[in-house]
Design a protein around this motif. Structure first.
Motif, mmCIF file in Angstrom:
data_model
loop_
_atom_site.group_PDB
_atom_site.id
_atom_site.type_symbol
_atom_site.label_atom_id
_atom_site.label_comp_id
_atom_site.label_asym_id
_atom_site.label_seq_id
_atom_site.Cartn_x
_atom_site.Cartn_y
_atom_site.Cartn_z
ATOM 1 N N LEU A 43 0.850 -1.182 0.000
ATOM 2 C CA LEU A 43 0.000 0.000 0.000
ATOM 3 C C LEU A 43 0.888 1.235 0.000
ATOM 4 O O LEU A 43 1.698 1.428 0.915
ATOM 5 C CB LEU A 43 -0.914 0.026 1.230
ATOM 6 N N GLY A 44 0.737 2.062 -1.019
ATOM 7 C CA GLY A 44 1.525 3.275 -1.106
ATOM 8 C C GLY A 44 1.070 4.323 -0.103
ATOM 9 O O GLY A 44 -0.058 4.289 0.404
ATOM 10 N N LEU A 45 1.955 5.253 0.192
ATOM 11 C CA LEU A 45 1.640 6.322 1.131
ATOM 12 C C LEU A 45 0.679 7.342 0.501
ATOM 13 O O LEU A 45 0.565 7.450 -0.723
ATOM 14 C CB LEU A 45 2.921 7.035 1.563
ATOM 15 N N GLN A 46 0.023 8.081 1.363
ATOM 16 C CA GLN A 46 -0.956 9.079 0.909
ATOM 17 C C GLN A 46 -0.253 10.348 0.445
ATOM 18 O O GLN A 46 0.463 10.990 1.209
ATOM 19 C CB GLN A 46 -1.914 9.430 2.043
ATOM 20 N N SER A 230 -4.185 0.307 -8.318
ATOM 21 C CA SER A 230 -3.665 1.670 -8.127
ATOM 22 C C SER A 230 -3.292 1.965 -6.685
ATOM 23 O O SER A 230 -2.975 3.106 -6.358
ATOM 24 C CB SER A 230 -4.706 2.700 -8.594
ATOM 25 N N TYR A 231 -3.330 0.974 -5.818
ATOM 26 C CA TYR A 231 -3.091 1.264 -4.398
ATOM 27 C C TYR A 231 -1.680 0.941 -3.941
ATOM 28 O O TYR A 231 -1.314 1.273 -2.818
ATOM 29 C CB TYR A 231 -4.109 0.539 -3.511
ATOM 30 N N LYS A 232 -0.875 0.327 -4.791
ATOM 31 C CA LYS A 232 0.503 0.015 -4.417
ATOM 32 C C LYS A 232 1.399 1.192 -4.814
ATOM 33 O O LYS A 232 1.432 2.210 -4.155
ATOM 34 C CB LYS A 232 0.934 -1.294 -5.067
ATOM 35 N N TYR A 233 2.096 1.042 -5.930
ATOM 36 C CA TYR A 233 3.036 2.079 -6.348
ATOM 37 C C TYR A 233 2.341 3.352 -6.818
ATOM 38 O O TYR A 233 2.976 4.404 -6.898
ATOM 39 C CB TYR A 233 3.952 1.528 -7.439
ATOM 40 N N PRO A 238 -6.319 2.554 -0.197
ATOM 41 C CA PRO A 238 -6.706 1.143 -0.095
ATOM 42 C C PRO A 238 -7.905 0.826 -0.975
ATOM 43 O O PRO A 238 -8.907 1.531 -0.968
ATOM 44 C CB PRO A 238 -7.027 0.961 1.393
ATOM 45 N N GLY A 239 -7.767 -0.245 -1.767
ATOM 46 C CA GLY A 239 -8.848 -0.648 -2.658
ATOM 47 C C GLY A 239 -9.111 0.310 -3.795
ATOM 48 O O GLY A 239 -10.209 0.341 -4.357
ATOM 49 N N ALA A 240 -8.121 1.097 -4.186
ATOM 50 C CA ALA A 240 -8.313 2.143 -5.203
ATOM 51 C C ALA A 240 -8.758 1.558 -6.542
ATOM 52 O O ALA A 240 -8.528 0.393 -6.859
ATOM 53 C CB ALA A 240 -7.017 2.932 -5.385
ATOM 54 N N VAL A 241 -9.376 2.421 -7.343
ATOM 55 C CA VAL A 241 -9.865 2.017 -8.658
ATOM 56 C C VAL A 241 -8.689 1.586 -9.537
ATOM 57 O O VAL A 241 -7.628 2.222 -9.536
ATOM 58 C CB VAL A 241 -10.630 3.167 -9.322
ATOM 59 N N ALA A 242 -8.895 0.511 -10.282
ATOM 60 C CA ALA A 242 -7.827 -0.112 -11.064
ATOM 61 C C ALA A 242 -7.842 0.382 -12.505
ATOM 62 O O ALA A 242 -8.662 1.211 -12.901
ATOM 63 C CB ALA A 242 -7.980 -1.629 -11.008
ATOM 64 N N GLY A 243 -6.926 -0.167 -13.308
ATOM 65 C CA GLY A 243 -6.833 0.202 -14.711
ATOM 66 C C GLY A 243 -6.837 -1.015 -15.610
ATOM 67 O O GLY A 243 -6.568 -2.138 -15.171
ATOM 68 N N ALA A 244 -7.127 -0.790 -16.876
ATOM 69 C CA ALA A 244 -7.135 -1.865 -17.857
ATOM 70 C C ALA A 244 -6.641 -1.346 -19.200
ATOM 71 O O ALA A 244 -6.807 -0.165 -19.533
ATOM 72 C CB ALA A 244 -8.538 -2.464 -18.006
ATOM 73 N N PHE A 245 -6.047 -2.256 -19.972
ATOM 74 C CA PHE A 245 -5.509 -1.955 -21.296
ATOM 75 C C PHE A 245 -5.998 -3.020 -22.265
ATOM 76 O O PHE A 245 -5.982 -4.217 -21.956
ATOM 77 C CB PHE A 245 -3.976 -1.982 -21.245
ATOM 78 N N VAL A 246 -6.450 -2.586 -23.433
ATOM 79 C CA VAL A 246 -6.797 -3.482 -24.529
ATOM 80 C C VAL A 246 -6.125 -2.931 -25.783
ATOM 81 O O VAL A 246 -6.355 -1.772 -26.160
ATOM 82 C CB VAL A 246 -8.320 -3.569 -24.744
ATOM 83 N N HIS A 247 -5.275 -3.731 -26.409
ATOM 84 C CA HIS A 247 -4.553 -3.244 -27.587
ATOM 85 C C HIS A 247 -5.530 -2.829 -28.677
ATOM 86 O O HIS A 247 -6.581 -3.443 -28.866
ATOM 87 C CB HIS A 247 -3.608 -4.325 -28.111
ATOM 88 N N GLU A 248 -5.172 -1.787 -29.424
ATOM 89 C CA GLU A 248 -6.092 -1.210 -30.408
ATOM 90 C C GLU A 248 -6.520 -2.205 -31.481
ATOM 91 O O GLU A 248 -7.587 -2.046 -32.080
ATOM 92 C CB GLU A 248 -5.475 0.028 -31.063
ATOM 93 N N ARG A 249 -5.728 -3.255 -31.718
ATOM 94 C CA ARG A 249 -6.151 -4.218 -32.737
ATOM 95 C C ARG A 249 -7.378 -5.008 -32.294
ATOM 96 O O ARG A 249 -8.044 -5.651 -33.118
ATOM 97 C CB ARG A 249 -5.004 -5.174 -33.090
ATOM 98 N N HIS A 250 -7.680 -4.955 -30.990
ATOM 99 C CA HIS A 250 -8.841 -5.680 -30.470
ATOM 100 C C HIS A 250 -10.046 -4.777 -30.221
ATOM 101 O O HIS A 250 -11.156 -5.280 -30.101
ATOM 102 C CB HIS A 250 -8.479 -6.380 -29.158
ATOM 103 N N THR A 251 -9.830 -3.476 -30.102
ATOM 104 C CA THR A 251 -10.977 -2.597 -29.840
ATOM 105 C C THR A 251 -11.810 -2.493 -31.108
ATOM 106 O O THR A 251 -11.288 -2.313 -32.210
ATOM 107 C CB THR A 251 -10.509 -1.196 -29.394
ATOM 108 N N GLY A 252 -13.101 -2.615 -30.954
ATOM 109 C CA GLY A 252 -13.976 -2.588 -32.121
ATOM 110 C C GLY A 252 -13.929 -3.846 -32.956
ATOM 111 O O GLY A 252 -14.455 -3.868 -34.077
#
Length: 408
Positions: A43-46, A230-233, A238-252
């Protein structure tokens, strides 16, 4: 010891981080007022700026009520878009490939709905033998959801490249941690991705311990999908909202997805149509409207990473871990063993030690010396000198405390 402490102070003067931007907990023991905080991999510092900026969003709710969706200083309806570009820069992605949403394992499941498509003999999922338990649970449950036996479908390995070469024509999905949570080892993300693709497999990454820790170039490396917390580095709470990546060849591309209100084009969302019109971006993998008050600290943190930059953070990270390693090396090898790769280029900002009674040692470091590390049963203590706020003096305190407690 005094000479060692003086050297640590000198190094901090010559190579300071951004500790002043964070709130460091007071020490519960030892000779110093602040904790030597080496648990940012848990858990990263505030950041100091979080409180004021979060209160601004709270005040908009109090002042505007529902009209805050469009009239707040940072309107809530498009709020997640404020995070898109800085998150994309952080992981080396195009903005259209990036979305901040949900939590890490939820995102992995939503992405595996699209990307784990077992067919014929190609059913296997490759994970590392020390995969984080949540990842293991997730892939096993995905196998079971498809009517497969998880014990026969999920392949655990300590050599992903060899496993891909040996079993490639049966692998549907490779899903590995970019930086191993237990050992701190940085995986060869581009090499493994290319090897998986060469056999026809989909390759995804759990970047919980990589995002904000090491430089990433997901688009350039051709990664199919990735998710991170998003709560570590990233220091977003705590429990922060996360992220996601989808390569552009798959979008659409028409991949199957689960959908909800936020999966449709924003411009037509309030037409309340019964059929979704998904955008040709990673936003199509969203399901629900985002939690604004939980996104606020993520926005604050991403702005900080934009300001400092990953190249500078990575360089300082390598210097800090190399320094900590030199302090730990003289401790008797029959009592403390470094299990993280010794080459700074093959690790993140974490050094993992194998030591007897890891849990007991971690508690002693905190209560007797004011050093916060963490432990993983049965015998691993993890030390993470985070380049944003950790100091050389923190490293010196941790190494001196460990040496004292293990009788080096």
């Amino acid at each position: 010891m005094e000479a060692g402490e003086d050297e640590a102070r000198r190094l901090d003067a010559a190579d300071p981080g951004r500790r002043e931007l964070f709130l460091v907990p007071p020490a519960e023991g030892g000779d110093y007022p602040e904790t030597a905080y080496l648990a940012g991999n848990s858990l990263g510092l505030q950041p100091r700026a979080v409180r004021g900026e979060l209160l601004e969003d709270l005040d908009a709710w109090a002042r505007l009520g529902v009209e805050g969706h469009l009239e707040a200083e940072r309107p809530w309806l498009p709020y997640h878009e404020l995070l898109r570009e800085p998150a994309a820069r952080l992981v080396g992605a195009l903005p259209a490939e990036t979305v901040v949403m949900n939590s890490l394992t939820v995102n992995l499941h939503l992405l595996m709905v699209s990307f784990y498509r077992p067919a014929g003999a190609r059913t296997l999922i490759v994970v590392e033998d020390t995969a984080f338990p949540s990842d293991s649970y997730a892939v096993r449950s995905q196998a079971a959801f498809h009517g497969l036996d998880p014990d026969l479908t999920v392949v655990r390995t300590d050599d992903p490249l060899a496993t891909i070469r040996e079993r490639g024509n049966r692998i549907a999905l490779v899903l590995l941690g970019g930086v191993n949570y237990l050992t701190g080892e940085l995986m060869d993300i581009p090499g493994i991705t290319a090897a998986g693709h060469a056999t026809g497999a989909i390759v995804g990454w759990d970047l919980a311990h990589a995002a904000g820790n090491v430089p990433l170039r997901l688009h350039e490396w051709g990664v199919d999908f990735a998710a991170w917390c998003s709560y570590k580095y990233l220091n977003s709470g705590p429990g922060a909202v996360a992220g996601a990546f989808v390569h552009e060849r798959h979008t659409g591309s028409g991949l199957p997805r689960f959908e909800g209100w936020w999966s449709t084009e924003p411009a037509t969302r309030f037409e309340m149509a019964p059929v979704s019109r998904p955008p040709r971006t990673a936003d199509a993998w969203q399901v629900s409207n985002p939690p604004i008050l939980a996104m606020s600290p993520v926005r604050t943190s991403l702005e900080l990473f934009d300001r400092v930059g990953m190249p500078a953070l990575r360089a300082r990270s390598e210097r800090l871990t190399a320094y900590l390693q030199t302090l730990l090396d003289p401790i008797r090898s029959d009592r403390v063993e470094l299990v993280t790769p010794r080459d700074p280029a093959r690790r993140g900002c974490q050094l993992s030690l194998r030591v007897a009674d890891a849990g007991g040692l971690s508690k002693t470091l905190r209560h007797r010396h004011g050093v916060i590390a963490d432990s993983r049963e049965p015998d691993i203590v993890r030390l993470a000198p985070v380049p944003l706020y950790s100091t050389y003096h923190d490293c010196w305190r941790a190494a001196a405390a460990i040496a004292h407690e293990v009788g080096a």
